[in-house]
Design a protein around this motif. Structure first.
Motif, PDB file in Angstrom:
ATOM      1  N   LEU A   1       0.838  -1.207   0.000  1.00 40.26           N
ATOM      2  CA  LEU A   1       0.000   0.000   0.000  1.00 40.26           C
ATOM      3  C   LEU A   1       0.865   1.246   0.000  1.00 40.26           C
ATOM      4  O   LEU A   1       0.588   2.214  -0.726  1.00 40.26           O
ATOM      5  N   ARG A   2       1.877   1.221   0.811  1.00 42.69           N
ATOM      6  CA  ARG A   2       2.721   2.415   0.910  1.00 42.69           C
ATOM      7  C   ARG A   2       3.438   2.698  -0.408  1.00 42.69           C
ATOM      8  O   ARG A   2       3.518   3.838  -0.843  1.00 42.69           O
ATOM      9  N   ARG A   3       3.927   1.630  -1.028  1.00 41.16           N
ATOM     10  CA  ARG A   3       4.614   1.830  -2.307  1.00 41.16           C
ATOM     11  C   ARG A   3       3.666   2.385  -3.376  1.00 41.16           C
ATOM     12  O   ARG A   3       4.025   3.226  -4.176  1.00 41.16           O
ATOM     13  N   THR A   4       2.444   1.857  -3.351  1.00 45.70           N
ATOM     14  CA  THR A   4       1.493   2.256  -4.397  1.00 45.70           C
ATOM     15  C   THR A   4       0.987   3.686  -4.205  1.00 45.70           C
ATOM     16  O   THR A   4       0.824   4.439  -5.172  1.00 45.70           O
ATOM     17  N   TYR A   5       0.703   4.036  -2.963  1.00 49.35           N
ATOM     18  CA  TYR A   5      -0.010   5.302  -2.736  1.00 49.35           C
ATOM     19  C   TYR A   5       0.861   6.442  -2.207  1.00 49.35           C
ATOM     20  O   TYR A   5       0.627   7.610  -2.536  1.00 49.35           O
ATOM     21  N   LEU A   6       1.814   6.113  -1.351  1.00 54.35           N
ATOM     22  CA  LEU A   6       2.499   7.219  -0.666  1.00 54.35           C
ATOM     23  C   LEU A   6       3.249   8.180  -1.588  1.00 54.35           C
ATOM     24  O   LEU A   6       3.122   9.403  -1.405  1.00 54.35           O
ATOM     25  N   PRO A   7       3.984   7.688  -2.558  1.00 54.49           N
ATOM     26  CA  PRO A   7       4.735   8.674  -3.369  1.00 54.49           C
ATOM     27  C   PRO A   7       3.809   9.727  -3.988  1.00 54.49           C
ATOM     28  O   PRO A   7       4.123  10.928  -3.967  1.00 54.49           O
ATOM     29  N   LYS A   8       2.664   9.296  -4.500  1.00 56.65           N
ATOM     30  CA  LYS A   8       1.772  10.273  -5.157  1.00 56.65           C
ATOM     31  C   LYS A   8       1.013  11.133  -4.143  1.00 56.65           C
ATOM     32  O   LYS A   8       0.624  12.262  -4.447  1.00 56.65           O
ATOM     33  N   MET A   9       0.772  10.580  -2.952  1.00 52.34           N
ATOM     34  CA  MET A   9       0.120  11.397  -1.921  1.00 52.34           C
ATOM     35  C   MET A   9       1.107  12.391  -1.333  1.00 52.34           C
ATOM     36  O   MET A   9       0.741  13.505  -0.965  1.00 52.34           O
ATOM     37  N   VAL A  10       2.381  11.972  -1.231  1.00 53.85           N
ATOM     38  CA  VAL A  10       3.400  12.882  -0.690  1.00 53.85           C
ATOM     39  C   VAL A  10       3.678  14.010  -1.684  1.00 53.85           C
ATOM     40  O   VAL A  10       3.818  15.176  -1.297  1.00 53.85           O
ATOM     41  N   SER A  11       3.716  13.671  -2.950  1.00 51.98           N
ATOM     42  CA  SER A  11       3.957  14.723  -3.951  1.00 51.98           C
ATOM     43  C   SER A  11       2.745  15.630  -4.104  1.00 51.98           C
ATOM     44  O   SER A  11       2.853  16.744  -4.588  1.00 51.98           O
ATOM     45  N   GLY A  12       1.580  15.136  -3.675  1.00 57.87           N
ATOM     46  CA  GLY A  12       0.354  15.916  -3.818  1.00 57.87           C
ATOM     47  C   GLY A  12      -0.380  15.623  -5.118  1.00 57.87           C
ATOM     48  O   GLY A  12      -1.412  16.242  -5.405  1.00 57.87           O
ATOM     49  N   GLU A  13       0.124  14.660  -5.892  1.00 57.43           N
ATOM     50  CA  GLU A  13      -0.564  14.315  -7.144  1.00 57.43           C
ATOM     51  C   GLU A  13      -1.961  13.764  -6.851  1.00 57.43           C
ATOM     52  O   GLU A  13      -2.900  13.983  -7.599  1.00 57.43           O
ATOM     53  N   TRP A  14      -2.073  13.014  -5.751  1.00 61.36           N
ATOM     54  CA  TRP A  14      -3.379  12.555  -5.271  1.00 61.36           C
ATOM     55  C   TRP A  14      -3.618  13.143  -3.891  1.00 61.36           C
ATOM     56  O   TRP A  14      -2.709  13.293  -3.093  1.00 61.36           O
ATOM     57  N   MET A  15      -4.867  13.423  -3.579  1.00 66.45           N
ATOM     58  CA  MET A  15      -5.192  13.863  -2.227  1.00 66.45           C
ATOM     59  C   MET A  15      -5.832  12.729  -1.438  1.00 66.45           C
ATOM     60  O   MET A  15      -6.307  11.744  -2.009  1.00 66.45           O
ATOM     61  N   GLY A  16      -5.844  12.883  -0.119  1.00 64.73           N
ATOM     62  CA  GLY A  16      -6.486  11.889   0.740  1.00 64.73           C
ATOM     63  C   GLY A  16      -7.720  12.475   1.399  1.00 64.73           C
ATOM     64  O   GLY A  16      -7.962  13.688   1.332  1.00 64.73           O
ATOM     65  N   SER A  17      -8.527  11.621   2.003  1.00 64.59           N
ATOM     66  CA  SER A  17      -9.651  12.111   2.816  1.00 64.59           C
ATOM     67  C   SER A  17      -9.852  11.159   3.982  1.00 64.59           C
ATOM     68  O   SER A  17      -9.412  10.011   3.932  1.00 64.59           O
ATOM     69  N   MET A  18     -10.470  11.666   5.033  1.00 64.62           N
ATOM     70  CA  MET A  18     -10.723  10.857   6.238  1.00 64.62           C
ATOM     71  C   MET A  18     -12.218  10.634   6.383  1.00 64.62           C
ATOM     72  O   MET A  18     -12.972  11.589   6.515  1.00 64.62           O
ATOM     73  N   ASN A  19     -12.629   9.375   6.411  1.00 59.47           N
ATOM     74  CA  ASN A  19     -14.065   9.047   6.453  1.00 59.47           C
ATOM     75  C   ASN A  19     -14.415   8.370   7.774  1.00 59.47           C
ATOM     76  O   ASN A  19     -14.281   7.154   7.916  1.00 59.47           O
ATOM     77  N   LEU A  20     -14.861   9.170   8.732  1.00 56.26           N
ATOM     78  CA  LEU A  20     -15.190   8.625  10.049  1.00 56.26           C
ATOM     79  C   LEU A  20     -16.689   8.730  10.326  1.00 56.26           C
ATOM     80  O   LEU A  20     -17.343   7.750  10.641  1.00 56.26           O
ATOM     81  N   THR A  21     -17.221   9.941  10.215  1.00 52.29           N
ATOM     82  CA  THR A  21     -18.554  10.249  10.725  1.00 52.29           C
ATOM     83  C   THR A  21     -19.668   9.598   9.913  1.00 52.29           C
ATOM     84  O   THR A  21     -19.595   9.523   8.689  1.00 52.29           O
ATOM     85  N   GLU A  22     -20.685   9.131  10.616  1.00 51.79           N
ATOM     86  CA  GLU A  22     -21.936   8.682   9.991  1.00 51.79           C
ATOM     87  C   GLU A  22     -23.075   9.429  10.688  1.00 51.79           C
ATOM     88  O   GLU A  22     -22.875  10.014  11.744  1.00 51.79           O
ATOM     89  N   PRO A  23     -24.276   9.398  10.103  1.00 50.78           N
ATOM     90  CA  PRO A  23     -25.354  10.203  10.689  1.00 50.78           C
ATOM     91  C   PRO A  23     -25.539   9.966  12.195  1.00 50.78           C
ATOM     92  O   PRO A  23     -25.759  10.897  12.946  1.00 50.78           O
ATOM     93  N   HIS A  24     -25.408   8.710  12.619  1.00 51.39           N
ATOM     94  CA  HIS A  24     -25.619   8.452  14.043  1.00 51.39           C
ATOM     95  C   HIS A  24     -24.322   8.243  14.803  1.00 51.39           C
ATOM     96  O   HIS A  24     -24.351   7.878  15.975  1.00 51.39           O
TER      97      HIS A  24
END
Lengths: 593, 593
Positions: A143-166
């Motif tokens: 996972l780190r090899r696939t995603y981190l380089p592009k997330m670190v460079s900013g080519e891809w952005m991330g998001s955090m998905n925690l909250t649900e209605p309840h």
């Protein structure tokens, strides 16, 4: 127009938060004074010249959702790309994945300035950095090899998905499901709300980190796992593949930070064809998702604290500029002809100094928290434990005090502007609107107070907080020893506030020790505020005692004295509320029907 | 949805503000208990059932200006007509012009409820009532005969035109000109800004009261005259005649109260043909306009105070309802299954009780101010002087404390809602936005503080405030004498706060007496807040001591105790700020550059 306070951030890092000492001790590798200044000067330039001019258009246009696509405000995608190309996304990330491995202290100072330019813009990149941290700490090598380089460079952005209605403050009841596919991947089904930058047009791909529950997971928070779910699946060669089964169903119409999309995300409704279910990869171990998320939540809380500082700084700058320019009435002692600038009126002076003092106090607390984070990384054994605890103790205070300060200072900023403050074009109102989310998200300030009182005060059996207070006593003693009359009554005021803090801390320790949970929680918020005010006084004093050679020592001493003699005195009432407030609070519950 | 708090308003009028005593003494003519209840029940019904349901659409649509015509939100013109047809515009007006001649106490309670329904709606009618008061007191017979009956019935609305771009708090520098035409009328030329309901589609005619300067007028505030300038000239038979040379140039894009047009008005640019100049009639004497305006400004300030109370009440209701419904986490001691309603969490209880206490305190202060106004009208000689002074003393506190409470309570209301509070559809954010103008208009709260300290404290050589504090001491003594353990530490807390108030009052008197104007003004805002908090404690106690026979005494005592033990303790720090704050404030001016 906002101007990034580069000098003030550098001064505060060096002389208040501990950067100079840490560098002198060799804790921060090869970091040089020149590099610190160069980085923050350029971060500030970007905030002032690139971000700030696009803040208003972001507020006015907001975001538009059309057929699942979010259009961000005009010129914002290009702004983001310029920001990422400047290398700003990679400051603290590991060099293994293209990062610069710089201290968090530099990062928080830069974040303050970007958020000062536009909080709605800066919140997105900040979340990506949080995702990078979580993935760095808990992701598999693949996972780190696939995603981190592009997330670190900013080519891809991330998001955090925690909250649900309840499931907001209480994540234990979340319902999003993850099913094992048998090939090491998972299919996710469910709905997440309030997902900041869950969908946008800044980058081609978005890497969602999503909390979900496996079919056989234990109930509550111990049955939650963390998954990586990309908007587009990634081929073996790194190219973008099929659209994953996740999409943005709606965006919220919010009080503030209009330029940032706040999305409801639907996972696994099969709308893109094929077998339903958003394909995800486990991050960390099954059922340990919350622990993984907490890695980044602490830093996210500090980042939100920076938003409070940023708004407070922006509001203060704007109010001072207006108060110098606007003339009205004749202040007592005004010698000029005609009306005086309103900054000559004592009540306006009081508002502006209060804004200044709260802003600088919040800045110092958040930077000191980042210092503790850096020291925890730079040390080992007992020392690392100490700094980890210090960062833990400071995080809820940094988050809550700074975000409350953001709201209070922005409100004073509107007031200083008079009728013009209520007109949107002036810009003071935007800060008042934007500021209001920061005490709520990443754990409400009430949740921070519970965390502070029930989890942080007991660290090392209470020794961590006790040692910290002793350190702060040292600052008060140094003020006293300085014999500088410009400090006025500062030493005595600080000592009294520290005594209040000690008494409240001790009382809470006893209440918790005796299992009087309700009593302790009834006083948690006043205690948190009390701690923040004491730190404000102490850190302003530390800054005033420092010799930065910049000719501003007298100013810093005067601001410290103002805070000590006008703001810190609240600690007595706050201590009283902690110690004596619970009984009347319980007795009055019936009033609420 | 907002529900007008009729019971609470009636209780507060009767048992806290002094309505029952005034009625028992025969001060209010033939007013009966039944009539009071009937009027306020119907005013409350109108607020709950007619106004409140249209608040959101007003916020969302705002107003539109097209070719000089303002379109208010859908269904608002009909709402206004229903309101006027209900006779609500005529409550306090003289029966000579179709009014009902009822006490101001009833009016402020009704205003609270209409503003609770929608502040943006209620502000318009309120201004008309102010214009009616000014015209009744200062207009010539001819002007009164021509305009008052239709303004009292609500067929025409009024507006107040004071502010100019460079003349806000300081009206002495205004530039709008009035030229004598030689026939007893005048031609006006100039620009006024921030004119609330300066143009709208509620009524066929709008009666502008406009401050302007005659060619030979002395400089400053002693050269300002008041004029009546109708949108349409009125023929001898009362029919509408030619369009007058006044029009709405633009409307503001505001933070809140979107449904109310805030207009820039241009007088005398000749756009409707004929000789330029808006035709106006003098109200009162030449160069005495500011004194005429002050007649209605005091009541307008109290009316703005009611807006603070209204927003606070609406925010509190909404937050309590949400906190009962929303479940999250398990509060300590929660015995139910699953998550507890968040109202069970001590920190949420603290927020809600703080909201309740500030709301009720602000309500009591504003109603007590209206009581003083009524008593001043109902008495003569020395007694009338006493009550006029009491109303004067209370007005700045009522305005400032209530409007600050509106902002603080609305902000807490957003916080209680968590993430939902930041979403506009929830409605908590609208209250937070609407609330923010009230500390600014009709004299900023800083201006109120200057008024309180420099003009009101010296009344009767300081005897007025001294007597008032002695009265409040009586309430504290009654709490002590009650020996009711449910009051907890209330008596001692109230006594201590009164001692703080006395000390601060005395210090300010000395400072002013010695000509230390800067010192006194530096502490004016903290002093004003201190006074408001003491009154909150005292009036909550007066309510708790009253025997209304409604079974709510225990609740009122518990809320009073909560306020005494949690909120009132701030007075010590405020007193300290008044007495010791000025030196550090002066020393720190250099910080502002």
């Amino acid at each position: 127009m906002y101007k990034a306070p580069v000098e003030e951030t550098v001064f505060t890092l060096r002389h208040v938060a501990g950067l100079s000492a840490a560098m002198a001790e060799g804790r921060l590798g090869e970091l040089s004074d020149d590099l610190v200044e160069a980085i923050l000067t350029e971060a500030g330039r970007f905030a002032t010249e690139e971000i700030a001019p696009l803040a208003e258009i972001g507020d006015r246009q907001g975001v538009v959702l059309q057929e699942g696509q979010v259009k961000t405000p005009d010129r914002w995608p290009a702004l983001y790309r310029a920001w990422a190309e400047g290398g700003w996304n990679s400051l603290t990330a590991s060099p293994d994945f293209g990062g610069q491995g710089l201290p968090h202290m530099l990062h928080v100072a830069a974040m303050e300035m970007w958020n000062g330019g536009s909080m709605a813009f800066a919140i997105g990149p900040t979340l990506t950095i949080g995702a990078v941290e979580a993935l760095s700490a808990h992701g598999s090598d693949a996972l780190r090899r696939t995603y981190l380089p592009k997330m670190v460079s900013g080519e891809w952005m991330g998001s955090m998905n925690l909250t649900e209605p309840h499931a907001g403050s209480d994540l234990g009841v979340m319902k999003t499901k993850a099913e094992r596919r048998g090939d090491g991947t998972y299919r996710l089904f469910g709905q997440k709300i309030f997902i900041t930058y869950g969908e946008h047009d800044f980058t081609d791909n978005i890497v969602h980190l999503v909390l979900a529950r496996l079919p056989d997971a234990p109930a509550g928070t111990r049955g939650i796992s963390l998954f990586l779910v990309p908007k587009f699946l990634v081929e073996a060669d790194g190219a973008l593949g099929a659209r994953n089964d996740v999409f943005c169903h709606s965006v919220e119409h919010k009080l503030g930070i209009h330029g940032s999309p706040t999305c409801t995300m639907i996972y696994g409704d099969g709308r893109f064809g094929g077998e339903p279910g958003a394909i995800g990869w486990l991050v960390g171990e099954e059922n340990r998702g919350l622990a993984c998320m907490f890695t980044m939540m602490n830093n996210a809380r500090l980042a939100v604290g920076m938003q409070g500082v940023a708004i407070a700084e922006a509001a203060t700058q704007k109010a001072i500029a207006y108060a110098k320019e606007r003339t009205q009435g004749r202040a007592p002692g005004w010698q000029g002809s005609g009306m005086s600038p309103i900054i000559e009126h004592p009540d306006v002076v009081r508002m502006l100094l209060t804004m200044k003092a709260l802003t600088q106090g919040a800045r110092a607390i958040t930077y000191a928290c980042a210092h503790a984070v850096d020291m925890a990384h730079a040390t080992e054994g007992e020392e690392a434990r100490h700094w980890t605890e210090r960062a833990s103790l400071l995080t809820p205070i940094a988050k809550s005090f700074s975000t409350d300060a953001g709201v209070d200072v922005a409100s004073l900023g509107v007031q200083v502007h008079g009728g013009m403050g209520f007109i949107e074009e002036t810009g003071a109102a935007r800060l008042y609107r934007d500021a209001r989310i920061a005490p709520i998200y990443e754990g409400t300030n009430g949740i921070q107070a519970i965390d502070l009182v029930t989890r942080k005060l007991p660290l090392s059996d209470g020794a961590q907080v006790k040692d910290f207070i002793a350190e702060l006593r040292g600052i008060a003693a140094a003020v006293r020893a300085s014999n500088d009359p410009a400090f006025g009554d500062t030493a005595a005021r600080l000592e009294a506030s520290l005594t209040d803090l000690e008494a409240a801390t001790e009382w809470l320790g006893t209440a918790l020790g005796e299992g009087r949970q309700l009593d302790a929680l009834a006083g948690a918020t006043p205690y948190q505020r009390l701690f923040g005010l004491v730190l404000t006084g102490a850190y302003l004093a530390r800054g005033a005692l420092a010799d930065a050679g910049d000719g501003r020592r007298a100013e810093r001493t005067a601001l410290c004295r103002f805070a000590a003699e006008n703001i810190i005195a609240e600690t007595a009432a706050l201590k009283d509320r902690v110690i004596n407030g619970a009984a009347s609070l319980e007795a009055a519950r019936s009033v609420l029907g």
